[in-house]
Design a protein around this motif. Sequence first.
Motif, PDB file in Angstrom:
ATOM      1  N   GLU A   1     -19.459  22.263 -15.539  1.00  0.00           N
ATOM      2  CA  GLU A   1     -20.109  21.281 -14.881  1.00  0.00           C
ATOM      3  C   GLU A   1     -20.216  21.385 -13.370  1.00  0.00           C
ATOM      4  N   HIS A   2     -19.212  21.943 -12.823  1.00  0.00           N
ATOM      5  CA  HIS A   2     -19.041  22.311 -11.426  1.00  0.00           C
ATOM      6  C   HIS A   2     -18.531  23.517 -11.231  1.00  0.00           C
TER       7      HIS A   2
ATOM      8  N   THR B   1     -23.027  26.213  -9.471  1.00  0.00           N
ATOM      9  CA  THR B   1     -23.450  25.507 -10.378  1.00  0.00           C
ATOM     10  C   THR B   1     -25.008  25.895 -10.651  1.00  0.00           C
ATOM     11  N   ALA B   2     -25.743  25.828  -9.623  1.00  0.00           N
ATOM     12  CA  ALA B   2     -27.093  25.693  -9.531  1.00  0.00           C
ATOM     13  C   ALA B   2     -27.667  27.077 -10.021  1.00  0.00           C
TER      14      ALA B   2
ATOM     15  N   SER C   1     -21.957  15.981 -15.081  1.00  0.00           N
ATOM     16  CA  SER C   1     -21.285  15.781 -13.850  1.00  0.00           C
ATOM     17  C   SER C   1     -20.257  14.892 -13.884  1.00  0.00           C
TER      18      SER C   1
ATOM     19  N   HIS D   1     -26.585  19.528 -18.970  1.00  0.00           N
ATOM     20  CA  HIS D   1     -25.674  19.338 -17.794  1.00  0.00           C
ATOM     21  C   HIS D   1     -25.275  18.013 -17.462  1.00  0.00           C
TER      22      HIS D   1
ATOM     23  N   THR E   1     -25.109  26.475 -18.965  1.00  0.00           N
ATOM     24  CA  THR E   1     -24.780  25.106 -18.387  1.00  0.00           C
ATOM     25  C   THR E   1     -23.893  24.472 -19.464  1.00  0.00           C
ATOM     26  N   GLY E   2     -23.485  23.375 -19.158  1.00  0.00           N
ATOM     27  CA  GLY E   2     -22.876  22.536 -20.143  1.00  0.00           C
ATOM     28  C   GLY E   2     -21.311  22.335 -19.863  1.00  0.00           C
TER      29      GLY E   2
ATOM     30  N   ALA F   1     -26.700  27.990 -13.641  1.00  0.00           N
ATOM     31  CA  ALA F   1     -27.598  27.388 -14.678  1.00  0.00           C
ATOM     32  C   ALA F   1     -29.133  28.072 -14.600  1.00  0.00           C
ATOM     33  N   SER F   2     -29.584  28.591 -13.309  1.00  0.00           N
ATOM     34  CA  SER F   2     -30.814  29.329 -13.388  1.00  0.00           C
ATOM     35  C   SER F   2     -30.888  30.493 -14.294  1.00  0.00           C
TER      36      SER F   2
ATOM     37  N   THR G   1     -24.649  22.138 -23.982  1.00  0.00           N
ATOM     38  CA  THR G   1     -25.247  22.764 -23.019  1.00  0.00           C
ATOM     39  C   THR G   1     -25.886  21.713 -22.125  1.00  0.00           C
TER      40      THR G   1
END
Lengths: 216, 205
Positions: free
Chosen positions: B94-95, B80-81, A120, A118, B89-90, B84-85, A116
């Motif tokens: 990623e994008h 993405t953001a 990029s 983050h 995620t992960g 994620a909130s 999980t």
Amino acid sequence: MNGAHDCGGMMGFGPVVAEENEPVFHALWEARMFALMSAVGDVGGWTLDEDRAACEAMEPGHYITSSYYEHWLNGLELLLQKHGLATAEEITSGTATTRGQSVTPTAAEVVWPAVTAHGSYERKADATPLFKLGDVVRTRHLNPAHHTRLPRYLRGHVGEIVACHGAHVFPDSNSRGLGEDPRHLYTVRFKASDVWGNAARDLIHADLWEPYLEAR
Amino acid sequence: MPHDGHHHDHDHEGSELSPLALRVKALESLLVEKGYVDPKALDVLIDTYETKIGPRNGARVVAKAWTDPTFADWLKRDATAAIASLGYTGRQGEHMVALFNTPETHNMVVCTLCSCYPWPVLGLPPVWYKSMPYRSRAVIEPREVLKEFGVEVPDEREVRVWDSTAEVRYLVIPERPPGTEGWSEEQLAGIVTRNAMIGTGIVTA
């Protein structure tokens, strides 16, 4: 590589068959294969791009007639040998006869934070992007013998830049151990009618790196 | 082909294992013996994607987008953001880009080159998504493929196909069905299907 994996637009495979209430894995070996690829990938020293290149390196007839996790199995067996983690004999016998490499395996308690985390694939790049939103571009006629992410069906076609993603790790270099070599990445919109020569009014999009594109 | 619909617990040990199962078993033994993997970590990885990371996550994203215009706007600008909130995620997310279906536009996602898929919001892909029929046909005859899923897209509605060729992952935000006015986010999440978030389904109340 113009392999069997690059199948967009191929014909003759029949209908799409969806299964009701499909389980995540259909057999124990699929689940173990999934987990092995993930866990060994943490310590194996290869990149996701090299992983994809290995999974698509199968003989075309075999690729087409085998399942997703068989592609992964073949890919992992290749990667282990290439990176000196195991010999072909060891893989066949399932028994270690060489010492291999000293690594610290992923522990059970770090699996969740690892999957999980983050991440990029965007990187800083010195080069300014050659294209901007709304630019009309043509995809190059490229037929590299190595891993690439420009599908065959989209080569030599005109499209429009509809998103700019900054510079991302470039698979053509990264898959060959040549470093991340970040290049600008764009979403390019194509008219289906241009791509297929038909009357469809639909649109096709792909995420393409700058070296795949030229100004029209 | 192991498409019998049985859960993996039904697998048998020993001589009944298929050649592929035997190869994977031998590989696991070897990799454990060499100290490259901890079998307990493998168990956790499998459990993670069988029980924790799956399409219920994406359904929550969609339901929130339907009920919270500020969140929907954030999703359009920076998926993405926004995703994620909610804690998603992960790997393989990623994008993120959210594709909003409208009366004029139907979006549909594929990965012709392998089977790229937004794991944090949808989990691991179904077999059909990874199959040659879907990967080969989604880009050349999307409307025919959609019909096989029971989705009839009117001629005047544009089909937009997204081939996931890089590390950008797409989540389709289906249209909210009529008759769901006043529903809670939780109720709405309950009707959002995985296929609707790939673009091969529509949500009905």
